[in-house]
Design an enzyme around this catalytic site. Structure first.
Site, PDB file in Angstrom:
ATOM      1  N   SER A 165     -46.427 -32.814  63.647  1.00 57.04           N
ATOM      2  CA  SER A 165     -46.440 -33.929  62.553  1.00 57.04           C
ATOM      3  C   SER A 165     -47.617 -34.604  62.812  1.00 57.04           C
ATOM      4  CB  SER A 165     -45.208 -34.505  62.481  1.00 57.04           C
ATOM      5  OG  SER A 165     -45.017 -35.262  61.243  1.00 57.04           O
TER       6      SER A 165
ATOM      7  N   HIS B 223     -39.094 -30.172  57.552  1.00 61.97           N
ATOM      8  CA  HIS B 223     -40.194 -30.464  58.614  1.00 61.97           C
ATOM      9  C   HIS B 223     -39.535 -30.804  59.739  1.00 61.97           C
ATOM     10  CE1 HIS B 223     -43.793 -32.544  59.626  1.00 61.97           C
ATOM     11  NE2 HIS B 223     -43.106 -33.769  59.839  1.00 61.97           N
TER      12      HIS B 223
ATOM     13  N   ASP C 278     -40.915 -26.396  55.029  1.00 68.28           N
ATOM     14  CA  ASP C 278     -41.281 -27.889  55.364  1.00 68.28           C
ATOM     15  C   ASP C 278     -42.234 -28.090  54.099  1.00 68.28           C
ATOM     16  OD1 ASP C 278     -42.745 -29.996  55.877  1.00 68.28           O
ATOM     17  OD2 ASP C 278     -43.612 -29.318  57.930  1.00 68.28           O
TER      18      ASP C 278
ATOM     19  N   ARG D 255     -36.342 -45.843  56.067  1.00 70.01           N
ATOM     20  CA  ARG D 255     -35.777 -44.398  56.712  1.00 70.01           C
ATOM     21  C   ARG D 255     -35.133 -43.553  55.958  1.00 70.01           C
ATOM     22  NH1 ARG D 255     -36.723 -41.273  60.753  1.00 70.01           N
ATOM     23  NH2 ARG D 255     -34.850 -40.431  61.780  1.00 70.01           N
TER      24      ARG D 255
END
Length: 376
Positions: free
Chosen positions: A151, A350, A317, A221
């Site tokens: 990432s 992901h 992803d 979040r």
């Protein structure tokens, strides 16, 4: 396969100013790091692991006296694991601007004697890589066997190969991209606005008010977590499961289990993560675009690269889709560089790069065995 066991964080102080891409500079800063395994005699077996948004230098092992303190990539790193610490010396460095020990918004600005807060300078992937290079200088490591990251960590690994081409032999970039899409920047902006518009944010100087913008952090979040999971995983884990047997007919209370899960993730995150750090790191994600300095031409961007590459992506992803990794692969092949690419059919979205998928770990294990063979 075993754990690296108990570990302790180490700290390095730097008096020499670090020039930043913004034109600012950072003085008198500290970087926290951990190491696993042993450095060999010629210092040729070092592997730098770069962390993603809400991770840190604590990559593997655990802390004495702390339950649930296992490193975030412990399933990958350790004796007999894909990144075998019986063969490699592994280094994890906490990035500047973080809230996990390295100098960041929560620390005191030596120039003013006050906590930085929103005055902490904007940092980029390039700034992080420059700071990491200084840690390696102090450790006496002139060339890395590999730089590994997933990432945002993968972006750092790519930047290492572009800006310090002679200092690494292999670049391993997982579930990453050469730049963020407009959709990704949009998600980051919504998350930032949730934080900035929290009444407890106080323009980033909430420390002085003795409060934390937890409401904004929770929403940020929740937004981020949705993007890390695939639709298939969310459907499998939660579907349309209700919290109670009967509908509550409420617009504010929790009705669905997925709502409960997201609120739990948001609550947990707001207890340990710093709001200014979140703003800084998401902006660093937005800014990463090495091709920008080459007219948007990714092939020209990688013309100076010298190392060998492994890229891996995951079919579900959608935040860092396989097509983005294939863009990098094409640019590397255009420059006749040595590149391996794995596109792994995994259902996890992901977050797959953090999980113990046997095919994914098999790819990494084989590649690190190849690197280990070069050391002999």
């Amino acid at each position: 396969m075993g754990s690296v066991g108990l570990v302790e964080a180490q700290r390095l102080s730097f008096a020499q100013p670090l020039p930043l891409r913004s034109g600012a500079e950072l003085r008198d800063y500290e970087l926290v790091y951990e190491t696993y395994g042993r450095l060999n005699a010629d210092k040729s077996n070092a592997v730098l692991v770069c962390h993603a948004l809400n991770a840190s230098h604590h990559v593997a092992g655990s802390y004495a006296g702390q339950d649930k303190s296992e490193g975030w990539w412990d399933n990958l790193i350790g004796p007999g694991k894909p990144l075998d610490t019986e063969r490699f010396f592994v280094i994890g460095i906490n990035n500047l601007g973080s809230c996990f020990g390295s100098t960041g918004p929560m620390h005191v600005n030596p120039a003013t004697g006050r906590v930085y807060g929103a005055d902490f300078p904007v940092v980029t992937v390039q700034d992080w890589v420059d700071a990491q290079a200084r840690v390696l200088d102090k450790l006496g490591i002139t060339q890395l066997a590999a730089v590994l990251g997933g990432s945002l960590g993968g972006m750092q690994a790519l930047d290492w190969s572009l800006r310090y081409p002679e200092r690494l032999r292999h670049c391993i970039a997982i579930a990453t991209a050469p730049s963020l899409s407009a959709q990704n920047i949009a998600f980051n902006e919504v998350a930032r606005r949730a934080i900035i518009t929290d009444p407890d944010f106080h323009a980033g100087h909430f420390y002085q008010h003795g409060v934390v913008p937890k409401r904004g952090l929770r929403v940020a979040r929740m937004i981020g977590h949705i993007t890390y999971l695939s639709d298939d995983v969310m459907e499998q884990k939660f579907g349309r499961q209700m919290r109670a047997a009967e509908l509550g007919y409420s617009t504010q209370d929790i009705e669905f289990q997925i709502e409960s899960y997201l609120r739990y993730q948001g609550d947990k995150f707001s207890e340990y993560f710093d709001a200014n750090t979140y703003l800084l790191i998401t902006r660093a994600l937005d800014y990463f675009d090495p091709a920008r300095e080459h007219g948007g031409d990714l092939s020209r961007t990688f013309a100076s690269a010298r190392c060998k590459y492994l890229l891996a992506s995951f079919t579900t992803d959608w935040r860092f889709a396989p097509a983005r990794s294939r863009e990098i692969v094409k640019a590397l092949l255009d420059n006749k560089l040595d590149v391996s690419y794995a596109e792994i059919d995994a259902p996890h979205g992901h977050d797959a790069f953090l999980l113990e998928d046997p095919r994914y770990h098999g790819v990494l294990k084989a590649y690190f065995q190849r690197i280990a063979g070069e050391l002999q």
